[in-house]
Design an enzyme around this catalytic site. Structure first.
Site, mmCIF file in Angstrom:
data_model
loop_
_atom_site.group_PDB
_atom_site.id
_atom_site.type_symbol
_atom_site.label_atom_id
_atom_site.label_comp_id
_atom_site.label_asym_id
_atom_site.label_seq_id
_atom_site.Cartn_x
_atom_site.Cartn_y
_atom_site.Cartn_z
ATOM 1 N N ASP A 144 0.871 -1.182 0.000
ATOM 2 C CA ASP A 144 0.000 0.000 0.000
ATOM 3 C C ASP A 144 0.912 1.238 0.000
ATOM 4 O O ASP A 144 2.097 1.136 0.339
ATOM 5 C CB ASP A 144 -0.913 0.026 1.248
ATOM 6 C CG ASP A 144 -2.212 0.807 1.032
ATOM 7 O OD1 ASP A 144 -3.291 0.194 0.989
ATOM 8 O OD2 ASP A 144 -2.133 2.052 0.870
ATOM 9 N N ASN A 182 -5.761 -5.326 -5.497
ATOM 10 C CA ASN A 182 -6.983 -4.692 -5.010
ATOM 11 C C ASN A 182 -6.877 -3.178 -4.846
ATOM 12 O O ASN A 182 -7.899 -2.496 -4.760
ATOM 13 C CB ASN A 182 -7.328 -5.365 -3.660
ATOM 14 C CG ASN A 182 -8.311 -4.585 -2.852
ATOM 15 O OD1 ASN A 182 -9.500 -4.593 -3.163
ATOM 16 N ND2 ASN A 182 -7.837 -3.899 -1.817
ATOM 17 N N TYR A 194 -13.463 5.924 -13.563
ATOM 18 C CA TYR A 194 -13.508 4.757 -12.667
ATOM 19 C C TYR A 194 -14.218 3.590 -13.355
ATOM 20 O O TYR A 194 -13.730 2.453 -13.353
ATOM 21 C CB TYR A 194 -14.241 5.152 -11.380
ATOM 22 C CG TYR A 194 -14.334 4.047 -10.349
ATOM 23 C CD1 TYR A 194 -13.270 3.787 -9.490
ATOM 24 C CD2 TYR A 194 -15.478 3.273 -10.218
ATOM 25 C CE1 TYR A 194 -13.349 2.778 -8.532
ATOM 26 C CE2 TYR A 194 -15.567 2.266 -9.273
ATOM 27 C CZ TYR A 194 -14.501 2.020 -8.431
ATOM 28 O OH TYR A 194 -14.578 1.022 -7.489
ATOM 29 N N ILE A 244 -19.674 -1.538 -0.516
ATOM 30 C CA ILE A 244 -19.014 -2.129 0.655
ATOM 31 C C ILE A 244 -18.616 -0.971 1.570
ATOM 32 O O ILE A 244 -18.025 0.014 1.110
ATOM 33 C CB ILE A 244 -17.740 -2.920 0.246
ATOM 34 C CG1 ILE A 244 -18.018 -3.904 -0.911
ATOM 35 C CG2 ILE A 244 -17.143 -3.631 1.473
ATOM 36 C CD1 ILE A 244 -18.988 -5.016 -0.619
ATOM 37 N N THR A 258 -16.465 1.007 3.439
ATOM 38 C CA THR A 258 -15.017 1.232 3.592
ATOM 39 C C THR A 258 -14.757 2.737 3.582
ATOM 40 O O THR A 258 -15.680 3.536 3.386
ATOM 41 C CB THR A 258 -14.234 0.618 2.408
ATOM 42 O OG1 THR A 258 -14.576 1.349 1.231
ATOM 43 C CG2 THR A 258 -14.542 -0.861 2.206
HETATM 44 P P1 NAD Z 1 -10.163 2.113 0.504
HETATM 45 O O1 NAD Z 1 -9.961 3.516 0.083
HETATM 46 O O2 NAD Z 1 -10.654 1.817 1.865
HETATM 47 O O3 NAD Z 1 -8.830 1.267 0.257
HETATM 48 C C1 NAD Z 1 -8.064 1.422 -0.905
HETATM 49 C C2 NAD Z 1 -6.600 1.229 -0.530
HETATM 50 O O4 NAD Z 1 -5.814 1.360 -1.728
HETATM 51 C C3 NAD Z 1 -6.092 2.292 0.461
HETATM 52 O O5 NAD Z 1 -5.425 1.678 1.540
HETATM 53 C C4 NAD Z 1 -5.158 3.143 -0.386
HETATM 54 O O6 NAD Z 1 -4.072 3.709 0.362
HETATM 55 C C5 NAD Z 1 -4.662 2.119 -1.397
HETATM 56 N N1 NAD Z 1 -4.084 2.751 -2.588
HETATM 57 C C6 NAD Z 1 -4.564 3.811 -3.281
HETATM 58 N N2 NAD Z 1 -3.722 4.137 -4.275
HETATM 59 C C7 NAD Z 1 -2.673 3.260 -4.207
HETATM 60 C C8 NAD Z 1 -1.481 3.079 -4.946
HETATM 61 N N3 NAD Z 1 -1.166 3.899 -5.963
HETATM 62 N N4 NAD Z 1 -0.657 2.072 -4.611
HETATM 63 C C9 NAD Z 1 -0.952 1.256 -3.559
HETATM 64 N N5 NAD Z 1 -2.053 1.379 -2.817
HETATM 65 C C10 NAD Z 1 -2.901 2.376 -3.124
HETATM 66 O O7 NAD Z 1 -11.160 1.501 -0.588
HETATM 67 P P2 NAD Z 1 -11.870 0.065 -0.698
HETATM 68 O O8 NAD Z 1 -13.317 0.332 -0.768
HETATM 69 O O9 NAD Z 1 -11.322 -0.892 0.251
HETATM 70 O O10 NAD Z 1 -11.410 -0.295 -2.189
HETATM 71 C C11 NAD Z 1 -10.604 -1.421 -2.498
HETATM 72 C C12 NAD Z 1 -10.893 -1.799 -3.934
HETATM 73 O O11 NAD Z 1 -12.265 -2.193 -4.049
HETATM 74 C C13 NAD Z 1 -10.690 -0.681 -4.944
HETATM 75 O O12 NAD Z 1 -10.081 -1.201 -6.114
HETATM 76 C C14 NAD Z 1 -12.099 -0.218 -5.227
HETATM 77 O O13 NAD Z 1 -12.212 0.383 -6.489
HETATM 78 C C15 NAD Z 1 -12.860 -1.511 -5.128
HETATM 79 N N6 NAD Z 1 -14.293 -1.402 -4.898
HETATM 80 C C16 NAD Z 1 -14.777 -0.848 -3.755
HETATM 81 C C17 NAD Z 1 -16.159 -0.775 -3.553
HETATM 82 C C18 NAD Z 1 -16.782 -0.193 -2.310
HETATM 83 O O14 NAD Z 1 -18.003 -0.012 -2.263
HETATM 84 N N7 NAD Z 1 -16.021 0.112 -1.270
HETATM 85 C C19 NAD Z 1 -17.029 -1.270 -4.547
HETATM 86 C C20 NAD Z 1 -16.489 -1.821 -5.696
HETATM 87 C C21 NAD Z 1 -15.118 -1.896 -5.852
#
Ligand code: NAD
Length: 252
Positions: free
Chosen positions: A36, A89, A156, A189, A191
């Protein structure tokens, strides 16, 4: 213990789905390399996973940097002797902008993390897995990788559709090499990313819950359970698949 003895990489592990998956993987016996850009959050996840009884180490990794990604993957080899599983992820939602007002910066940033980042991770992980006897990889797409969403998140949405295409191409290229590649497509989700959408006024909790036929948001652990199964030998005949983890969102 779906992942006993396996070595796994998880990116985006400092928060949300990545942290939830790390805890599920730890409980299933995987040894973890966590990547991360958020060092404090990543170290916190590594500590929690270690306390849950496994070996876990955090490597500060920007998934848009080829050298960072290569170093993260090398760590799996150097510290644990190989790589069995990876959960690519890390992702960002980018600024919420109607398409006609959206900027090139938003497009470039979102696609650099969500799409190029997954490609860089795949490239290094597959190279190592080819040397260490195969493996299973899961990439994070979204329901916005399966259908359009009208929330000013066009970059996105495009990036997440791209993740599915990339997943299928990688799955086909390495199908006979013992490497399976799948994608998961989460719905809403709870988060930090979701909370940012709430703060930006994109949706309310009630509206977001109602988007899913089960009328609730999912948890990072529910996504992590799916990923653990897709990374395990229990899903040995599944590759090139984009699996919705969405409480029925795309069933409508
Ligand atoms: P989050 O913001 O809680 O976590 C994302 C993590 O990615 C963070 O810890 C951030 O520091 C890290 N990150 C960002 N840019 C980065 C980089 N350049 N290199 C390394 N790490 C990096 O978000 P989340 O909801 O846990 O999302 C995780 C994944 O799930 C993402 O790909 C997101 O698009 C996807 N997603 C989330 C949801 C939702 O509803 N939360 C729905 C569909 C998809």
């Amino acid at each position: 213990m779906l992942l006993e003895g396996k070595v796994a990489i998880i990116t985006g592990a400092a928060s949300g789905i990545g942290r939830g998956a790390a805890m599920v993987f730890a409980r299933h016996g995987a040894r973890l390399v966590l990547g991360d850009i958020d060092e404090a959050g990543g170290e916190e996840t590594a500590k929690a996973a270690t306390e849950a009884g496994t070996e876990a180490l955090f490597v500060r990794t920007d998934v848009t940097s080829a050298s960072d990604v290569e170093a993260m993957v090398r760590t799996a080899m150097d510290r644990f002797g190989g790589l069995d599983c990876a959960f690519n992820n890390a992702g960002i939602e980018g600024a919420q902008q109607p398409l006609a007002e959206s900027t090139e910066d938003t497009w470039d940033q979102v696609n650099a993390v969500n799409l190029k980042g997954v490609w860089l991770c795949l490239r290094s992980e597959v190279a190592l897995m080819l040397r260490s006897g195969g493996g299973a990889i899961v990439n994070t797409s979204s329901v916005a990788g399966l259908v359009g969403i009208p929330f000013g998140l066009s970059a996105y949405t495009a990036s997440k559709h791209g993740v599915i295409g990339l997943t299928k191409a990688a799955a086909l290229e390495y199908a006979t090499a013992g490497i399976r590649v799948n994608a998961i497509c989460p719905g809403g989700i709870r988060t930090a990313m979701f909370d940012r959408a709430l703060s930006a006024g994109i949706v309310t909790v009630e509206q977001a819950a109602a988007l899913q036929p089960v009328n609730r948001l999912g948890t990072p652990e529910e996504v992590g359970q799916t990923v653990a199964w897709l990374c395990s030998d229990e899903s040995s005949f599944i590759t090139g698949h984009a699996m919705a983890v969405d409480g029925g969102y795309v069933a409508r």
